[in-house]
Design a protein around this motif. Structure first.
Motif, PDB file in Angstrom:
ATOM      1  N   PHE A 123       0.840  -1.196   0.000  1.00 11.89           N
ATOM      2  CA  PHE A 123       0.000   0.000   0.000  1.00 11.89           C
ATOM      3  C   PHE A 123       0.874   1.244   0.000  1.00 11.89           C
ATOM      4  N   SER A 124       0.654   2.104  -1.012  1.00 13.34           N
ATOM      5  CA  SER A 124       1.380   3.366  -1.107  1.00 13.34           C
ATOM      6  C   SER A 124       0.433   4.563  -1.150  1.00 13.34           C
ATOM      7  N   GLY A 125      -0.859   4.291  -1.359  1.00 15.73           N
ATOM      8  CA  GLY A 125      -1.815   5.373  -1.562  1.00 15.73           C
ATOM      9  C   GLY A 125      -2.037   5.684  -3.029  1.00 15.73           C
ATOM     10  N   GLY A 126      -1.347   4.950  -3.932  1.00 15.37           N
ATOM     11  CA  GLY A 126      -1.508   5.174  -5.361  1.00 15.37           C
ATOM     12  C   GLY A 126      -2.762   4.511  -5.918  1.00 15.37           C
ATOM     13  N   LEU A 148      -8.291  -9.379   2.326  1.00 16.58           N
ATOM     14  CA  LEU A 148      -7.110  -8.828   2.987  1.00 16.58           C
ATOM     15  C   LEU A 148      -7.248  -8.810   4.502  1.00 16.58           C
ATOM     16  N   THR A 149      -6.112  -9.000   5.158  1.00 12.14           N
ATOM     17  CA  THR A 149      -6.021  -8.800   6.597  1.00 12.14           C
ATOM     18  C   THR A 149      -5.027  -7.696   6.939  1.00 12.14           C
ATOM     19  N   HIS A 150      -4.086  -7.412   6.015  1.00  7.64           N
ATOM     20  CA  HIS A 150      -3.020  -6.448   6.273  1.00  7.64           C
ATOM     21  C   HIS A 150      -2.677  -5.656   5.015  1.00  7.64           C
ATOM     22  N   GLY A 151      -2.052  -4.510   5.224  1.00  9.21           N
ATOM     23  CA  GLY A 151      -1.371  -3.772   4.166  1.00  9.21           C
ATOM     24  C   GLY A 151       0.077  -3.590   4.589  1.00  9.21           C
ATOM     25  N   ILE A 152       0.952  -3.312   3.643  1.00  8.58           N
ATOM     26  CA  ILE A 152       2.365  -3.064   3.954  1.00  8.58           C
ATOM     27  C   ILE A 152       2.746  -1.702   3.397  1.00  8.58           C
ATOM     28  N   PHE A 153       3.182  -0.812   4.284  1.00  7.09           N
ATOM     29  CA  PHE A 153       3.591   0.543   3.927  1.00  7.09           C
ATOM     30  C   PHE A 153       5.093   0.653   4.171  1.00  7.09           C
ATOM     31  N   ASP A 176      -4.524   5.126  10.670  1.00  5.21           N
ATOM     32  CA  ASP A 176      -5.901   5.420  11.098  1.00  5.21           C
ATOM     33  C   ASP A 176      -6.908   4.930  10.058  1.00  5.21           C
ATOM     34  N   TYR A 177      -6.566   5.095   8.799  1.00  9.20           N
ATOM     35  CA  TYR A 177      -7.435   4.665   7.697  1.00  9.20           C
ATOM     36  C   TYR A 177      -7.623   3.155   7.723  1.00  9.20           C
ATOM     37  N   PHE A 178      -6.544   2.400   7.870  1.00  5.78           N
ATOM     38  CA  PHE A 178      -6.655   0.949   7.904  1.00  5.78           C
ATOM     39  C   PHE A 178      -7.407   0.477   9.151  1.00  5.78           C
ATOM     40  N   GLU A 179      -7.252   1.169  10.254  1.00  2.00           N
ATOM     41  CA  GLU A 179      -7.983   0.801  11.469  1.00  2.00           C
ATOM     42  C   GLU A 179      -9.488   0.945  11.244  1.00  2.00           C
ATOM     43  N   LYS A 180      -9.900   1.991  10.521  1.00  2.00           N
ATOM     44  CA  LYS A 180     -11.315   2.168  10.209  1.00  2.00           C
ATOM     45  C   LYS A 180     -11.834   1.034   9.326  1.00  2.00           C
ATOM     46  N   LEU A 181     -10.944   0.501   8.493  1.00  3.08           N
ATOM     47  CA  LEU A 181     -11.328  -0.602   7.605  1.00  3.08           C
ATOM     48  C   LEU A 181     -11.307  -1.949   8.312  1.00  3.08           C
ATOM     49  N   GLY A 182     -10.817  -1.975   9.552  1.00  3.85           N
ATOM     50  CA  GLY A 182     -10.708  -3.230  10.291  1.00  3.85           C
ATOM     51  C   GLY A 182      -9.502  -4.054   9.900  1.00  3.85           C
ATOM     52  N   LEU A 183      -8.467  -3.399   9.343  1.00  4.14           N
ATOM     53  CA  LEU A 183      -7.246  -4.067   8.918  1.00  4.14           C
ATOM     54  C   LEU A 183      -6.047  -3.510   9.673  1.00  4.14           C
ATOM     55  N   GLN A 184      -4.918  -4.203   9.593  1.00  9.24           N
ATOM     56  CA  GLN A 184      -3.692  -3.725  10.211  1.00  9.24           C
ATOM     57  C   GLN A 184      -2.718  -3.291   9.128  1.00  9.24           C
ATOM     58  N   LEU A 185      -2.142  -2.106   9.299  1.00  4.92           N
ATOM     59  CA  LEU A 185      -1.130  -1.621   8.372  1.00  4.92           C
ATOM     60  C   LEU A 185       0.250  -1.955   8.925  1.00  4.92           C
ATOM     61  N   LEU A 186       0.962  -2.842   8.243  1.00  2.08           N
ATOM     62  CA  LEU A 186       2.323  -3.204   8.636  1.00  2.08           C
ATOM     63  C   LEU A 186       3.284  -2.155   8.101  1.00  2.08           C
ATOM     64  N   THR A 187       4.291  -1.822   8.887  1.00  2.00           N
ATOM     65  CA  THR A 187       5.254  -0.804   8.475  1.00  2.00           C
ATOM     66  C   THR A 187       6.660  -1.381   8.506  1.00  2.00           C
ATOM     67  N   VAL A 188       7.478  -0.937   7.574  1.00  4.14           N
ATOM     68  CA  VAL A 188       8.862  -1.399   7.503  1.00  4.14           C
ATOM     69  C   VAL A 188       9.703  -0.325   6.830  1.00  4.14           C
ATOM     70  N   VAL A 211       8.646  -7.466  -3.483  1.00  4.07           N
ATOM     71  CA  VAL A 211       8.361  -8.853  -3.110  1.00  4.07           C
ATOM     72  C   VAL A 211       9.341  -9.316  -2.045  1.00  4.07           C
ATOM     73  N   GLY A 212      10.624  -8.943  -2.187  1.00  5.46           N
ATOM     74  CA  GLY A 212      11.613  -9.314  -1.187  1.00  5.46           C
ATOM     75  C   GLY A 212      11.279  -8.783   0.187  1.00  5.46           C
ATOM     76  N   THR A 213      10.762  -7.555   0.239  1.00 11.45           N
ATOM     77  CA  THR A 213      10.346  -6.982   1.521  1.00 11.45           C
ATOM     78  C   THR A 213       9.192  -7.779   2.118  1.00 11.45           C
ATOM     79  N   ALA A 214       8.235  -8.160   1.283  1.00 14.13           N
ATOM     80  CA  ALA A 214       7.107  -8.959   1.767  1.00 14.13           C
ATOM     81  C   ALA A 214       7.575 -10.315   2.294  1.00 14.13           C
TER      82      ALA A 214
END
Length: 402
Positions: A123-126, A148-153, A176-188, A211-214
């Motif tokens: 997830f980048s917002g694009g 989906l259960t997660h996004g990766i930012f 905050d946006y992902f929390e409203k959707l009931g998902l978790q945003l993973l950060t790295v 893909v390597g990051t995932a």
């Protein structure tokens, strides 16, 4: 190139996964270690396997022409796919890449019981990531297996590591946006871009790096969805990512390329009425970004998206595009991109469909003169020595080197 055994270290509220990278010859500005940094609560999510490091650095090794030795554990499925992956990328960049041999210290599958079973998308917002998110939400009307259960930012891709204010602002907004959707945003955060910068074109290097990051989340994810970027264009050969990204799967994590056949205009049309897109759409590729994520109105991507929003009549609904469209801004779009005739080949069709013959006319009038820009660049790449070209690019863009 030797990719040493990855190490996991927890300190100061972070978990750092890193591996020492050793090259045969001295490479200027190449970091000694490739690292990924996560919040400390992710300790059970990440793995010390070498799959992610190998995928992320494959094109760098092909650029350097060095055989790869992997000292850590690698997936047998991934290892068996890498020759085909190399062949595909070589066909896309035959003058900048070469085939390299791969040697593994240990091939072993990851046990299914070690994976928590999450499903994440980048997830980048694009446009691409918002479309994937919209169509794969748990309550979406669109049919999709495994919602989906997660996004990766990621910090260190389109946002440079030194742009801390931009990343922190968007991290809070998207969390905050992902929390409203009931998902978790993973950060790295990662320094993988520093390995490819001015060596391998980021438009293709970002694919395996993503893909390597995932793959570092091997303890959490059974599936990772990479939003498609129009890799399968009409009347044209598919881009490298169309063939290679699914091949980067392991026994425990399936890598999926989502809708590579769908033009971004069609995706934008599909999400134009969704509040999530209206509040969060962010496409800027300007090295100097606005911290709040708003459009810069200077880079080709912001200006092209502005044009699409104008065609759809919804520009006023999108928070990050506060300024209206004008013919002057459209002209700036044509001048801003290095090669719009080949990168945006379908645009005139959408201009005509929505009654903007003036835009189609300007587009074609500038076609020949602006086609000279990529031609001159290709000549420079052909005749300049690689080390001269590298130093020239670093000098021109030195203010943007993280």
């Amino acid at each position: 190139m030797i990719i040493h055994q990855p190490e996991i270290e927890a300190s100061q509220g972070e978990v750092c996964l890193s591996a020492r990278i050793e090259t045969e010859k001295s490479i200027p500005y190449l970091p000694e270690r490739l690292w990924y940094r996560f919040p400390e609560g992710y300790l059970n999510y990440i793995t010390d396997r070498s799959d992610g490091f190998l995928v992320s650095l494959l094109l760098v090794a092909m650029h350097l022409g060095e055989a790869v030795q992997v000292r850590g554990v690698v997936s047998p499925r991934l290892a068996s796919s890498l020759p085909a992956i190399q062949e595909t990328y070589l066909r896309s960049r035959p003058k900048r890449l070469q085939l390299v041999s791969l040697h593994y210290a240990h091939l072993e599958e990851m046990a299914a019981g070690q994976v928590l079973g999450g499903v994440a998308c980048a997830f980048s917002g694009g446009i691409d990531s918002l479309y994937t998110l919209y169509t794969r939400l748990p309550d979406s009307t669109q049919p999709a297996s495994d919602p989906l259960t997660h996004g990766i930012f990621i910090d260190g891709f389109d946002i440079f590591l030194h742009q801390k204010g931009t990343y922190q602002h968007l991290l809070q907004k998207y969390s905050d946006y992902f929390e409203k959707l009931g998902l978790q945003l993973l950060t790295v955060r990662t320094n993988v871009y520093a390995f490819t910068q001015f060596r391998v074109d980021w438009t293709i290097a970002s694919e395996p790096a993503l893909v390597g990051t995932a793959l570092t989340f091997a303890g959490l994810l059974k599936r990772f969805i990479k939003p498609g970027g129009y890799e399968l264009r009409r009347a044209a050969m598919p881009q490298a990512g169309y063939h290679t990204i699914p091949l980067m799967s392991t026994e425990s994590m399936q890598i999926v390329l989502d809708r590579p056949d769908l033009h971004r205009f069609e995706k934008l049309r599909g999400i134009a009425g969704w509040w999530g897109a209206q509040q969060n759409l962010r496409v800027c590729i300007n090295p100097v970004k606005n911290e709040d994520g708003s459009a810069c109105y200077r880079c080709a991507k912001c200006l092209n998206t502005l044009t699409f929003l104008e065609l759809l009549g919804v520009r006023h609904k999108f928070a990050n595009f506060p300024r209206p469209f004008s013919l002057r801004l459209f002209l700036r779009f044509c001048l801003a991109t290095n090669d719009y005739p080949s990168y945006y080949p379908d645009n005139p069709r959408y201009y005509r469909q929505h009654g903007r013959i003036d835009l189609a006319l300007v587009y074609f009038l500038l076609y020949i003169p602006l086609s000279l820009k990529p031609t001159l660049r290709k000549l420079a790449v052909k005749w300049l020595r690689p080390d001269w070209l590298y130093r020239l690019e670093r000098r021109v863009y030195r203010q943007h080197v993280a």
